[in-house]
Every structure is written in C-alpha cells, then in structure tokens.
Scaffold this motif. Structure first.
Motif, PDB file in Angstrom:
ATOM      1  N   LEU A  59       0.811  -1.031   0.124  1.00 11.10           N
ATOM      2  CA  LEU A  59       0.263   0.384   0.183  1.00 11.10           C
ATOM      3  C   LEU A  59       0.743   1.491  -0.177  1.00 11.10           C
ATOM      4  CD1 LEU A  59      -2.980   1.504   0.923  1.00 11.10           C
ATOM      5  CD2 LEU A  59      -2.252   1.217   2.807  1.00 11.10           C
ATOM      6  N   THR A 103       0.777   5.708   0.882  1.00 12.27           N
ATOM      7  CA  THR A 103      -0.473   6.518   0.653  1.00 12.27           C
ATOM      8  C   THR A 103      -0.222   7.653   0.629  1.00 12.27           C
ATOM      9  OG1 THR A 103      -2.607   7.329   1.874  1.00 12.27           O
ATOM     10  CG2 THR A 103      -0.773   5.764   2.487  1.00 12.27           C
ATOM     11  N   ILE A 107      -3.710   4.069   8.119  1.00  9.32           N
ATOM     12  CA  ILE A 107      -2.909   2.965   8.048  1.00  9.32           C
ATOM     13  C   ILE A 107      -3.590   2.360   9.358  1.00  9.32           C
ATOM     14  CG2 ILE A 107      -1.030   2.325   9.046  1.00  9.32           C
ATOM     15  CD1 ILE A 107       0.182   4.600   7.228  1.00  9.32           C
ATOM     16  N   ILE A 142       3.820  -1.159   4.128  1.00  8.86           N
ATOM     17  CA  ILE A 142       2.933   0.563   4.123  1.00  8.86           C
ATOM     18  C   ILE A 142       3.711   1.473   4.029  1.00  8.86           C
ATOM     19  CG2 ILE A 142       1.274   1.768   4.854  1.00  8.86           C
ATOM     20  CD1 ILE A 142      -0.117  -0.079   6.455  1.00  8.86           C
ATOM     21  N   ALA A 201       3.347   2.858   9.548  1.00 10.27           N
ATOM     22  CA  ALA A 201       4.018   2.517   7.907  1.00 10.27           C
ATOM     23  C   ALA A 201       5.646   2.192   8.301  1.00 10.27           C
ATOM     24  CB  ALA A 201       4.042   4.122   6.920  1.00 10.27           C
TER      25      ALA A 201
END
Length: 153
Positions: free
Chosen positions: A60, A62, A75, A87, A106
């Motif tokens: 992911l 973001t 998250i 992430i 993250a």
C-alpha cells in the motif's frame, strides 16, 4: 518518463495507491506500471479502505493529507482490520512534521520532493523483497521452568 526495467521483472505485485491529488496519483501509477506492477488506485482514504477490504495487495502506498480519512488514519484502520502488507506513507511535510515509521504505523515514510521517484522505487523494491518475519520454533518460545532440576548423585 521511462524507467529502466529488466527483461524479466523480479516482483510483479498488486499495489494499492492512494492519493487525492489526481496528477500525483496518475504519475506514480505510470511509473509503477512501467515496472510491471498491477496498480489499483483510490482518491481518498475512505475509498481505499473499501477497496483494501475486498482485495489482496502486496503493498500500500498512501498520501498523508487527504479529505475524509487521512493516510495515518487509513493505516490505523487497515492494521486493526488485519491488513498485513507493507505500507509506504507519502508526504510533502514528512521532514517538517517529524514523520517516522514508529509514529505513523507505516513501514516507510517517503518525502514528496524532486527525488521522490527514485526514493519511492527503491523503497517499493526493498519492501516487496523483504522476507516475512520468521516465527520462532515452539520449543524456543516456552518459558524456562522456574525451578532448576537437581541431579541426584
């Protein structure tokens, strides 16, 4: 923009890319797809949560600042729901706001900047190639007995 790619891609991954900035979203998508990744996009954190709930992703990426649900909240919600893929959090304010992995949840924080593409691509590669954490054998996870055994002589 052409990104040098090898004749045999090392890791084809399905990546969820989230950003409310349509231009940034499109540019990052093109770069990742040139590396043979499959990219699914969402324009905000709320939409991304819905997409992530119905599909499996290897990674992911973001943005932080977004309407409805920001990147850090996304998250948090994903991890609470059992999302286990790595992430990457993107932010133009990462350095100024002191954003770090331990503060955001993250696996990596990437500053939006002139060298973002190179940093993002190396971070994507590192996280996709990361080996999953090994579980310790059950014999090593048991607590030692409280009383030592005495040998009879």
């Amino acid at each position: 923009m052409s990104i040098g790619k090898s004749s045999t891609p090392q890791n084809k991954a399905t990546i969820l890319l989230v950003d409310d900035n349509k231009m940034g979203l499109a540019a990052r998508r093109v770069v990742l797809e040139e590396l043979c990744h499959s990219v699914v996009t969402a324009g905000n954190g709320l939409d991304a949560f819905g997409v992530a709930s119905g599909q499996s992703f290897a990674l992911l990426i973001t943005a932080w600042k977004m309407p409805k649900v920001d990147g850090i909240e996304l998250i948090r919600r994903l991890k609470e729901s059992g999302f286990s893929a790595p992430i990457i959090l993107l932010s133009g304010f990462a350095d100024n706001a002191g954003m770090r992995e331990d503060k955001t949840g993250a696996d990596a924080v990437v500053q939006k900047s002139a060298n973002e593409v190179q940093v993002l691509l190396s971070t994507v590669k590192r996280l996709l190639n990361r080996k999953p954490a090994r579980k310790m054998p059950a014999s090593q996870t048991k607590a030692p007995s409280a009383k030592p055994r005495n040998k009879a002589v």
